[in-house]
Design a protein around this motif. Structure first.
Motif, PDB file in Angstrom:
ATOM      1  N   ASP A  96       0.831  -1.215   0.000  1.00  0.00           N
ATOM      2  CA  ASP A  96       0.000   0.000   0.000  1.00  0.00           C
ATOM      3  C   ASP A  96       0.859   1.256   0.000  1.00  0.00           C
ATOM      4  O   ASP A  96       0.508   2.258  -0.651  1.00  0.00           O
ATOM      5  N   TYR A  97       1.975   1.234   0.739  1.00  0.00           N
ATOM      6  CA  TYR A  97       2.878   2.388   0.775  1.00  0.00           C
ATOM      7  C   TYR A  97       3.368   2.724  -0.626  1.00  0.00           C
ATOM      8  O   TYR A  97       3.318   3.881  -1.056  1.00  0.00           O
ATOM      9  N   PHE A  98       3.844   1.704  -1.352  1.00  0.00           N
ATOM     10  CA  PHE A  98       4.360   1.950  -2.695  1.00  0.00           C
ATOM     11  C   PHE A  98       3.244   2.383  -3.653  1.00  0.00           C
ATOM     12  O   PHE A  98       3.414   3.336  -4.420  1.00  0.00           O
ATOM     13  N   LEU A  99       2.123   1.694  -3.610  1.00  0.00           N
ATOM     14  CA  LEU A  99       1.032   2.032  -4.531  1.00  0.00           C
ATOM     15  C   LEU A  99       0.539   3.452  -4.299  1.00  0.00           C
ATOM     16  O   LEU A  99       0.178   4.159  -5.249  1.00  0.00           O
ATOM     17  N   ASP A 100       0.532   3.881  -3.041  1.00  0.00           N
ATOM     18  CA  ASP A 100       0.136   5.259  -2.738  1.00  0.00           C
ATOM     19  C   ASP A 100       1.150   6.247  -3.301  1.00  0.00           C
ATOM     20  O   ASP A 100       0.786   7.288  -3.846  1.00  0.00           O
ATOM     21  N   LYS A 101       2.443   5.925  -3.180  1.00  0.00           N
ATOM     22  CA  LYS A 101       3.490   6.802  -3.719  1.00  0.00           C
ATOM     23  C   LYS A 101       3.387   6.941  -5.232  1.00  0.00           C
ATOM     24  O   LYS A 101       3.659   8.007  -5.789  1.00  0.00           O
ATOM     25  N   PHE A 102       3.003   5.856  -5.903  1.00  0.00           N
ATOM     26  CA  PHE A 102       2.959   5.853  -7.359  1.00  0.00           C
ATOM     27  C   PHE A 102       1.673   6.456  -7.920  1.00  0.00           C
ATOM     28  O   PHE A 102       1.597   6.733  -9.117  1.00  0.00           O
ATOM     29  N   THR A 103       0.664   6.646  -7.078  1.00  0.00           N
ATOM     30  CA  THR A 103      -0.602   7.196  -7.551  1.00  0.00           C
ATOM     31  C   THR A 103      -0.369   8.567  -8.192  1.00  0.00           C
ATOM     32  O   THR A 103       0.180   9.479  -7.559  1.00  0.00           O
TER      33      THR A 103
END
Length: 337
Positions: free
Chosen positions: A168-175
């Motif tokens: 979730d941390y990475f996916l949020d950063k990539f949003t």
């Protein structure tokens, strides 16, 4: 469009993998079925009661967050989660042995119990071309715990972890930041180029560390991947603590990068085994920054791309040299006297 942007976009398309290959997907599904079918019975041999319906599987790593690049050795992290009281079953090695045994096919498939996971590797002509890692997690009292320890190691434990939180941390950063995904892929390609022939895994910066550093130091430049990569790497370089002697030689270098979720461990801890590993890492980051700065400073794309190649490798396209207009003057027409 900024300098070399077409080449960066083309390079990204060249190196990225959008999804699992059919071969990898088929192997993963086959191994998943074997775990579902045999793992519960193998667990019972260690006094562990678990049903097939209790098992949960999640993707970890680059395939989940969309930053996978092409490599000669394809790898996939596919976590297995089961409900387990870690105090009643304190030996984390037992559940890994059960997972290993559920995947074992004598003389055909021989899984390996590594410190953080169980691995199934595939070979062709004596060379490994693909492996699938199965980290095993116990779901206990609302938290997940990673089974750590090699099969016969005296050092083993259940370590609190949050693989879904990390996803979730990475996916949020990539949003809304597809450029950041490209920058991460470029860093992974840089790692391939500079560490591809290194056999000592402790000397190689882990991809999760490079990904976290990129996310924490990302510099956005719209339609300008060259500048984004340069300034992101420059920011990473500036995070290092460096000590020099009286002759200005680097005698130590270090960078801190902790997981953003539990257990918040230093992802570069293995590289600290030898001071030379971190010094080499720092020097290679500095070299990349210098080459990218040269690329930015040059007006001519042909020459600038040559410096980018020094960072990302020969597959990065060098555009044709710009034609220089020349004029021939006639003495008869323009001469004086």
């Amino acid at each position: 469009m900024k300098k070399l942007q077409k080449q960066f976009l083309d390079f990204n398309q060249l190196i990225k993998i959008d999804e699992e290959t059919s071969v990898l997907r088929d192997k993963r599904d086959m191994l998943k079925k074997d775990i579902e079918d045999y793992f519960p019975d193998k667990c019972s041999e260690y006094g562990i009661s678990v049903n097939k319906s209790d098992l949960r599987f999640i993707h970890q790593g680059s395939y989940k967050i969309g930053t996978t690049i092409k490599d000669t050795n394809v790898d996939l992290d596919y976590a297995v989660i089961l409900p387990l009281n870690i105090f009643e079953h304190s030996d984390s090695r037992e559940v890994k042995k059960a997972a290993r045994d559920s995947l074992l096919i004598k003389n055909i498939r021989i899984p390996d119990i590594k410190e953080p996971c169980v691995t199934v590797a595939y070979h062709e002509n004596g060379k490994e071309y693909m492996h699938i890692d199965f980290p095993i997690y116990a779901d206990y009292s609302g938290l997940l715990y990673l089974a750590r320890g090699k099969e016969n190691s005296a050092s083993y434990k259940w370590e609190v972890a949050d693989p879904e939180g990390l996803n979730d941390y990475f996916l949020d950063k990539f949003t809304n930041y597809e450029q950041l995904r490209r920058v991460v892929r470029f860093l992974k390609k840089w790692k391939q180029e500079k560490y591809g022939n290194i056999t000592n895994s402790h000397a190689i910066p882990p991809s999760v560390g490079l990904t976290i550093l990129a996310c924490e130091n990302y510099m956005e430049y719209a339609e300008d991947d060259l500048s984004s990569l340069y300034y992101t790497l420059k920011a990473i370089r500036n995070k290092f603590s460096v000590t020099r002697n009286g002759d200005d030689e680097i005698i130590s270098a270090s960078i801190t990068c902790n997981l953003p979720v539990m257990p918040r461990t230093d992802v570069f801890y293995k590289m600290r085994d030898a001071s030379s590993h971190m010094i080499t890492f720092y020097k290679r980051i500095c070299s990349a920054v210098d080459n990218l700065q040269n690329a930015i400073n040059l007006d001519e794309e042909h020459e600038a791309a040559k410096y980018v190649q020094k960072v990302l490798g020969a597959d990065f396209e060098v555009p044709e040299k710009e034609a220089t207009e020349t004029f021939t003057y006639s003495k008869k027409e323009y001469g004086f006297g």
